[in-house]
Design a protein around this motif. Structure first.
Motif, PDB file in Angstrom:
ATOM      1  N   THR A  79      -4.662  10.903   0.804  1.00  0.00           N
ATOM      2  CA  THR A  79      -5.427  10.787   2.042  1.00  0.00           C
ATOM      3  C   THR A  79      -6.114   9.428   2.137  1.00  0.00           C
ATOM      4  O   THR A  79      -6.108   8.785   3.197  1.00  0.00           O
ATOM      5  CB  THR A  79      -6.452  11.928   2.145  1.00  0.00           C
ATOM      6  OG1 THR A  79      -5.752  13.172   2.123  1.00  0.00           O
ATOM      7  CG2 THR A  79      -7.283  11.822   3.402  1.00  0.00           C
ATOM      8  N   HIS A  80      -6.680   8.983   1.038  1.00  0.00           N
ATOM      9  CA  HIS A  80      -7.371   7.695   0.998  1.00  0.00           C
ATOM     10  C   HIS A  80      -6.433   6.553   1.409  1.00  0.00           C
ATOM     11  O   HIS A  80      -6.753   5.767   2.304  1.00  0.00           O
ATOM     12  CB  HIS A  80      -7.924   7.460  -0.416  1.00  0.00           C
ATOM     13  CG  HIS A  80      -8.361   6.065  -0.674  1.00  0.00           C
ATOM     14  ND1 HIS A  80      -9.476   5.510  -0.078  1.00  0.00           N
ATOM     15  CD2 HIS A  80      -7.829   5.109  -1.458  1.00  0.00           C
ATOM     16  CE1 HIS A  80      -9.614   4.269  -0.501  1.00  0.00           C
ATOM     17  NE2 HIS A  80      -8.627   3.995  -1.334  1.00  0.00           N
ATOM     18  N   HIS A  81      -5.277   6.471   0.771  1.00  0.00           N
ATOM     19  CA  HIS A  81      -4.380   5.351   1.063  1.00  0.00           C
ATOM     20  C   HIS A  81      -3.638   5.509   2.388  1.00  0.00           C
ATOM     21  O   HIS A  81      -3.322   4.517   3.032  1.00  0.00           O
ATOM     22  CB  HIS A  81      -3.413   5.110  -0.100  1.00  0.00           C
ATOM     23  CG  HIS A  81      -4.096   4.474  -1.263  1.00  0.00           C
ATOM     24  ND1 HIS A  81      -4.660   3.221  -1.197  1.00  0.00           N
ATOM     25  CD2 HIS A  81      -4.339   4.932  -2.509  1.00  0.00           C
ATOM     26  CE1 HIS A  81      -5.212   2.928  -2.357  1.00  0.00           C
ATOM     27  NE2 HIS A  81      -5.037   3.955  -3.174  1.00  0.00           N
ATOM     28  N   ARG A  82      -3.392   6.736   2.819  1.00  0.00           N
ATOM     29  CA  ARG A  82      -2.809   6.905   4.154  1.00  0.00           C
ATOM     30  C   ARG A  82      -3.793   6.439   5.215  1.00  0.00           C
ATOM     31  O   ARG A  82      -3.399   5.911   6.254  1.00  0.00           O
ATOM     32  CB  ARG A  82      -2.378   8.351   4.394  1.00  0.00           C
ATOM     33  CG  ARG A  82      -0.993   8.644   3.872  1.00  0.00           C
ATOM     34  CD  ARG A  82      -0.446   9.935   4.442  1.00  0.00           C
ATOM     35  NE  ARG A  82      -1.310  11.046   4.187  1.00  0.00           N
ATOM     36  CZ  ARG A  82      -1.166  11.905   3.182  1.00  0.00           C
ATOM     37  NH1 ARG A  82      -0.172  11.773   2.332  1.00  0.00           N
ATOM     38  NH2 ARG A  82      -2.001  12.906   3.029  1.00  0.00           N
ATOM     39  N   THR A  91       0.835  -1.200   0.000  1.00  0.00           N
ATOM     40  CA  THR A  91       0.000   0.000   0.000  1.00  0.00           C
ATOM     41  C   THR A  91       0.867   1.247   0.000  1.00  0.00           C
ATOM     42  O   THR A  91       0.600   2.202  -0.745  1.00  0.00           O
ATOM     43  CB  THR A  91      -0.958  -0.004   1.215  1.00  0.00           C
ATOM     44  OG1 THR A  91      -1.733  -1.213   1.177  1.00  0.00           O
ATOM     45  CG2 THR A  91      -1.886   1.195   1.204  1.00  0.00           C
ATOM     46  N   ALA A  92       1.928   1.260   0.792  1.00  0.00           N
ATOM     47  CA  ALA A  92       2.857   2.401   0.807  1.00  0.00           C
ATOM     48  C   ALA A  92       3.521   2.560  -0.561  1.00  0.00           C
ATOM     49  O   ALA A  92       3.712   3.688  -1.037  1.00  0.00           O
ATOM     50  CB  ALA A  92       3.909   2.208   1.899  1.00  0.00           C
ATOM     51  N   ASN A  93       3.866   1.449  -1.191  1.00  0.00           N
ATOM     52  CA  ASN A  93       4.455   1.497  -2.533  1.00  0.00           C
ATOM     53  C   ASN A  93       3.472   2.072  -3.551  1.00  0.00           C
ATOM     54  O   ASN A  93       3.841   2.895  -4.388  1.00  0.00           O
ATOM     55  CB  ASN A  93       4.890   0.101  -2.985  1.00  0.00           C
ATOM     56  CG  ASN A  93       6.277  -0.265  -2.516  1.00  0.00           C
ATOM     57  OD1 ASN A  93       7.133   0.589  -2.306  1.00  0.00           O
ATOM     58  ND2 ASN A  93       6.505  -1.551  -2.348  1.00  0.00           N
ATOM     59  N   HIS A  94       2.224   1.619  -3.504  1.00  0.00           N
ATOM     60  CA  HIS A  94       1.222   2.131  -4.435  1.00  0.00           C
ATOM     61  C   HIS A  94       1.054   3.641  -4.274  1.00  0.00           C
ATOM     62  O   HIS A  94       0.992   4.373  -5.266  1.00  0.00           O
ATOM     63  CB  HIS A  94      -0.132   1.432  -4.236  1.00  0.00           C
ATOM     64  CG  HIS A  94      -1.228   2.101  -4.992  1.00  0.00           C
ATOM     65  ND1 HIS A  94      -1.357   2.009  -6.359  1.00  0.00           N
ATOM     66  CD2 HIS A  94      -2.241   2.913  -4.566  1.00  0.00           C
ATOM     67  CE1 HIS A  94      -2.400   2.726  -6.750  1.00  0.00           C
ATOM     68  NE2 HIS A  94      -2.954   3.283  -5.679  1.00  0.00           N
ATOM     69  N   LEU A  95       0.985   4.091  -3.054  1.00  0.00           N
ATOM     70  CA  LEU A  95       0.844   5.520  -2.790  1.00  0.00           C
ATOM     71  C   LEU A  95       2.031   6.298  -3.359  1.00  0.00           C
ATOM     72  O   LEU A  95       1.863   7.327  -4.020  1.00  0.00           O
ATOM     73  CB  LEU A  95       0.694   5.763  -1.284  1.00  0.00           C
ATOM     74  CG  LEU A  95       0.578   7.197  -0.805  1.00  0.00           C
ATOM     75  CD1 LEU A  95      -0.522   7.950  -1.534  1.00  0.00           C
ATOM     76  CD2 LEU A  95       0.322   7.211   0.687  1.00  0.00           C
ATOM     77  N   LEU A  96       3.223   5.808  -3.132  1.00  0.00           N
ATOM     78  CA  LEU A  96       4.432   6.438  -3.667  1.00  0.00           C
ATOM     79  C   LEU A  96       4.408   6.430  -5.192  1.00  0.00           C
ATOM     80  O   LEU A  96       4.700   7.437  -5.842  1.00  0.00           O
ATOM     81  CB  LEU A  96       5.670   5.705  -3.129  1.00  0.00           C
ATOM     82  CG  LEU A  96       7.032   6.150  -3.646  1.00  0.00           C
ATOM     83  CD1 LEU A  96       7.296   7.611  -3.333  1.00  0.00           C
ATOM     84  CD2 LEU A  96       8.115   5.256  -3.051  1.00  0.00           C
TER      85      LEU A  96
END
Length: 168
Positions: free
Chosen positions: A139-142, A47-52
């Motif tokens: 904001t959504h993924h955080r 999820t952190a990778n997708h956000l990045l």
């Protein structure tokens, strides 16, 4: 329509939030970070990778930085370690801040056109909507990351915009 001041505030907020996420994730080992947790992208790290990845993708569309090279699984495998993610997250947040500081009102006007490999089609959307979408997506993924991290016992982070520290 959004303003350059809004973009600058959201860029500051984004960086502050990412620093807090980084602090929450920093004490976790790979088994915890890469464990499937039922989220859309599976793990905390994915999820952190997708956000990045999406931040880099939007910034490339705004001509700020090159597009990310990893297009597999919508960036869920962009980095293979927390330390690699930290470096890329830092660089992306700095690029976002620098872009926001130089942004003028006219830069938010007009249309942005791009082909999305995710949706397999061309889009043409007002630039300001694309910029607002980038921050909304963050904001959504955080929120997903916050949920996964607090569920494993990490102390909750401060997320309220009005609590954004001066100089953050």
């Amino acid at each position: 329509m959004i303003s350059p001041e809004y973009v600058r505030e959201m860029a500051r907020y984004n960086q502050w939030q990412n620093k807090q996420l980084q602090a929450m994730m920093s004490g976790l080992n790979d088994d915890v970070l890469f464990q499937h947790r039922g989220a859309f992208f599976g793990s905390i790290m994915a999820t952190a990778n997708h956000l990045l990845w999406t931040d880099q993708l939007w910034l490339s569309r705004f001509d700020v930085m090159p597009a990310p090279e990893d297009d597999s699984a919508m960036g869920a495998e962009l980095t293979s370690s927390f330390s690699e993610w930290e470096i890329m997250r830092f660089r992306t947040d700095v690029a976002t801040q620098q872009w926001a500081e130089k942004l003028r009102a006219i830069d938010l006007t007009g249309e942005l056109s791009w082909f999305s490999s995710v949706y397999g089609q061309r889009f043409c959307t007002p630039k300001w909507v694309c910029v607002a979408n980038m921050f909304n997506h963050q904001t959504h993924h955080r929120g997903q990351l916050h949920m996964m991290l607090t569920a494993i016992g990490c102390e909750s982070m401060v997320t309220d915009l009005f609590l954004l520290p001066e100089g953050a």
